[in-house]
Design an enzyme around this catalytic site. Structure first.
Site, short mmCIF file in Angstrom:
data_model
loop_
_atom_site.label_atom_id
_atom_site.label_comp_id
_atom_site.label_asym_id
_atom_site.label_seq_id
_atom_site.Cartn_x
_atom_site.Cartn_y
_atom_site.Cartn_z
N ASN A 127 90.65 19.48 48.13
CA ASN A 127 91.21 18.03 47.39
C ASN A 127 91.91 17.44 48.34
O ASN A 127 92.52 18.00 49.30
CB ASN A 127 91.83 18.33 46.22
CG ASN A 127 91.28 18.95 44.94
OD1 ASN A 127 90.76 18.59 44.28
ND2 ASN A 127 91.22 20.62 45.15
N LEU B 49 94.89 14.20 48.84
CA LEU B 49 96.12 13.51 48.29
C LEU B 49 95.78 12.30 47.94
O LEU B 49 95.61 11.52 48.98
CB LEU B 49 97.16 13.90 48.74
CG LEU B 49 97.60 15.47 48.90
CD1 LEU B 49 98.85 15.72 49.94
CD2 LEU B 49 97.73 16.11 47.69
N GLY B 50 96.07 11.75 46.68
CA GLY B 50 96.11 10.30 46.50
C GLY B 50 94.60 9.65 46.17
O GLY B 50 94.46 8.33 45.75
N LYS C 154 83.58 22.24 46.42
CA LYS C 154 82.85 22.73 45.14
C LYS C 154 81.43 23.01 45.27
O LYS C 154 80.88 23.42 44.31
CB LYS C 154 83.20 21.53 44.22
CG LYS C 154 84.55 21.38 43.67
CD LYS C 154 84.62 20.13 42.69
CE LYS C 154 86.16 20.21 42.29
NZ LYS C 154 87.23 20.13 43.27
N THR D 227 94.71 22.96 32.92
CA THR D 227 93.40 23.47 32.39
C THR D 227 93.76 24.97 32.15
O THR D 227 93.29 25.51 31.32
CB THR D 227 92.16 23.15 33.09
OG1 THR D 227 92.61 23.46 34.38
CG2 THR D 227 92.13 21.72 33.46
N GLY E 121 84.20 2.06 50.01
CA GLY E 121 85.09 1.47 49.30
C GLY E 121 85.85 2.90 48.49
O GLY E 121 86.97 2.74 47.94
N GLY E 122 85.34 4.32 48.48
CA GLY E 122 86.00 5.36 47.78
C GLY E 122 87.04 5.82 48.88
O GLY E 122 87.55 5.31 49.72
N VAL F 103 95.66 15.11 40.67
CA VAL F 103 96.75 15.65 39.69
C VAL F 103 97.99 15.15 39.93
O VAL F 103 98.70 15.14 38.62
CB VAL F 103 96.50 17.10 39.79
CG1 VAL F 103 97.15 17.55 40.96
CG2 VAL F 103 96.88 17.91 38.36
N GLU G 79 81.31 -3.76 43.95
CA GLU G 79 81.71 -4.82 44.50
C GLU G 79 83.04 -5.22 44.78
O GLU G 79 83.57 -5.59 46.08
CB GLU G 79 81.11 -6.28 43.62
CG GLU G 79 81.48 -7.45 44.32
CD GLU G 79 81.12 -8.67 43.35
OE1 GLU G 79 81.06 -10.01 43.69
OE2 GLU G 79 81.26 -8.54 42.11
#
Length: 639
Positions: free
Chosen positions: A464, A466-467, A426, A489, A302-303, A472, A328
């Site tokens: 990263n 996008l979306g 990372k 930052t 679901g990510g 950011v 869920e």
């Protein structure tokens, strides 16, 4: 003149305030008047004398109205809305007048009616069509350009459309019903079009863009170039961002559902419009090797990445897709989307299996693998928000490290053919707990790859997307819309960016090249300086950046300091030995890792520890390059 305009506006308001059936009645009466008018004009022209009413005219009126009213009704002439009159309405009128003209010609020209010249039966329909068409155009002009713009109380934007093509023409046609915009014309790179007219609107050459913007006080530029390359779009954006105008764009033509452009399709520029890097066409052989005809399991389905992997896998020809997810709602959303996708794209042979559960639950993981016997596993489940994991290290490590260990161990025992870990940049020389936990997850995969004879274990590392959640770009846009400030930052922070579909395709293709133990690294192109991105987004919104040198600017950019564990820049490779692969955008690295015995010893110690300081010390042992700065605020948040 002003009195006349006020009277016209008042009448238009009254007409606009009528009910739907009352407006239709007005239009029917207007058409009857125009029909009678066209008859006496046609008849008078034929006999050479102006005759307003005689027996012949009466016969023509009776016959014309007898044919007109039912034909106009059943062809939908009175279902159209005048303010949106366009080519669609003219097609409806043309169809109605063909049907109207046929009986008129047959009755009055071919058969003949006593006292009525035969040619009138052919002339009258043509005159009537001209009068009705003109009435519709005038009604649209009065309702939109006179009434609509007079009633509009907001600021009217002066707009240029960049792109004098079919998309620009459709967009201009749609804009004519928008009282908030005034179209000046088109801009195009083709100098030969300068001074030409497209549907009555002038075409300007882009080389004179600055003088056009200054002379006509342009407020907005709409990019109507849905089929150009990213590189070309980036060049155009670089050209227009120096001017204080709001820049928006049409999406790619593939994203426009019915292939027709409208004003509602216009959207803000995304960072992918600014990258200038073209996506590489996927290698179909690599895409299909771990997918076609197979049972595929996706954890974290679901990510952001997990859901896109599911979409890609569904379209690559998998036999069964098992979606494993803790949330869920996220699982419900992606399942619903894929089932709808299956109906529209004939994916009825794909079996979709939604499974709720946590990757840290060893029993649940083994149960799923035993029941469905997957051929390929894409492990995308992870906690990835740096500040949250920093404040909750125990849970972050349990999910990212233990979760990976449980899925990898179960895949090894079940003899799964291919296992692919979705990792992150990372994880390279990590300075935060999230990155270190993902580097630990990589070591789990590498350790099992060294001893496995049945399963090809590999991992894909990238930056990263996008979306994704926490991106950011939407944050900056929200801050701009609220009047600022934009918060950074650090002004020197740089990041790699890639679209989610492109990253997911490359993950699947990397899996197709795996032999076991590889660390695949995606070519993310050039890194983007986040401060430059923020400045560009402000300028493309038609605003200016407020600074010491420009105190009257609209949006301030504030520096708030690096978050705990955050880097100024990200890396993709630990060593300096990347190797090329058969794919232009995928590199490969071989990196050091702990052996399985030492790894399992540390995992066991992790399981028995719930103290923040202890799990961080253990993480330092697992990932020696991890340099963690103790942060009191983070510890207080965790407590």
């Amino acid at each position: 003149m002003e009195t006349l305009t006020a009277i016209v506006t008042s009448l238009l308001k009254r007409v606009a305030g009528l009910s739907r059936w009352q407006k239709q009645a007005v239009v029917v009466l207007l058409d009857i008047v125009l029909c009678v008018q066209s008859i006496w004009i046609a008849y008078s022209l034929r006999i050479g004398v102006w005759v307003f009413w005689d027996l012949a005219v009466q016969k023509l009126v009776f016959g014309a109205l007898l044919f007109m009213l039912p034909i106009f009704y059943f062809t939908g002439v009175y279902n159209a809305i005048f303010r949106y009159a366009g080519s669609g309405m003219m097609k409806t009128l043309a169809r109605a007048f063909i049907l109207f003209g046929m009986p008129m010609v047959v009755v009055f020209s071919v058969i003949g009616i006593d006292g009525v010249p035969r040619t009138v039966g052919a002339i009258q329909p043509m005159l009537f069509f001209f009068l009705v068409g003109f009435s519709r155009i005038m009604a649209r002009y009065l309702m939109v350009d006179i009434l609509g713009r007079r009633l509009f109380g907001g600021q009217v934007k002066t707009v240029l459309i960049y792109g004098a093509g079919s998309a620009g023409q459709q967009l201009a046609s749609s804009m004519r019903s928008e009282p908030s915009t005034r179209l000046l014309g088109y801009v195009d790179d083709d100098r030969r079009l300068e001074g030409q007219k497209l549907d009555g609107d002038r075409v300007f050459w882009s080389g004179k863009l600055q003088s056009i913007i200054e002379k006509h006080e342009i407020t907005d530029i709409l990019l109507a170039l849905p089929n150009i390359s990213r590189k070309k779009r980036r060049a155009i954006v670089d050209q227009v961002q120096q001017f204080q105008v709001h820049v928006q764009t049409l999406p790619n033509m593939k994203e426009i559902i019915d292939g027709k452009v409208s004003f509602n399709d216009i959207r803000e520029l995304d960072i992918e419009d600014l990258l200038g890097r073209e996506p590489v066409a996927p290698n179909e052989l690599l895409l299909g090797r771990t997918i076609v005809g197979k049972t595929v399991l996706v954890t974290g389905a679901g990510g952001s990445i997990g859901s896109e992997l599911c979409r890609q896998i569904a379209q690559c020809g998998a036999r069964r897709l098992i979606m494993f997810e803790l949330s869920e709602y996220s699982l419900y959303a992606i399942e619903k989307e894929l089932r709808n996708l299956g109906k529209s794209r004939s994916l009825e042979n794909l079996q979709i299996v939604p499974v709720l559960g946590s990757v840290t639950d060893a029993g649940r993981v083994r149960e799923i693998l035993a029941r469905w016997n997957p051929d390929t596993i894409f492990h995308a489940a992870a906690y990835k928000h740096v500040p949250l994991v920093e404040a909750n290290p125990v849970e972050g490590i349990r999910n990212n490290l233990f979760g990976t260990f449980e899925v990898v161990n179960a895949a090894h025992e079940a003899g799964v053919s291919d296992f692919i870990l979705v990792s992150t940049d990372k994880a390279v020389r990590p300075t935060n707990i999230m990155g270190a936990s993902k580097r630990g997850a990589e070591q789990v995969v590498q350790a099992f790859a060294a001893i496995s004879k049945k399963t090809r274990f590999s991992m894909v590392r990238f930056g990263n997307v996008l979306g994704s959640s926490g991106s950011v770009v939407p944050l900056f846009r929200q801050q701009i819309e609220s009047g600022g400030p934009i918060t950074l930052t650090h002004r020197d922070v740089t990041r790699y960016f890639m679209t989610i579909p492109e990253a997911s395709q490359l993950v699947i293709q990397a899996a197709g090249m795996a032999k076991g133990g590889e660390v695949f690294v995606l070519d993310m192109g050039k890194s983007v300086r986040i401060a430059d991105l923020a400045k560009t987004m402000v300028q493309l919104s038609g605003l200016t950046v407020r600074s010491e040198s420009h105190p009257d600017g609209d949006i301030e950019i504030q520096e708030v300091g690096l978050r705990p564990g955050e880097k100024l820049y990200e890396e993709l490779i630990i060593g300096n030995n990347p190797e090329k692969t058969v794919h232009d955008r995928i590199m490969m690295a071989h990196e050091d890792f702990l052996d399985r015995d030492r790894l399992e010893e540390l995992i066991h110690r992790f399981r028995n520890s719930r103290e923040r300081s202890e799990v961080i010390d253990l993480l330092n042992q697992l990932v020696p390059e991890f340099e963690h700065e103790r942060d009191n605020d983070a510890e207080q948040q965790a407590s």
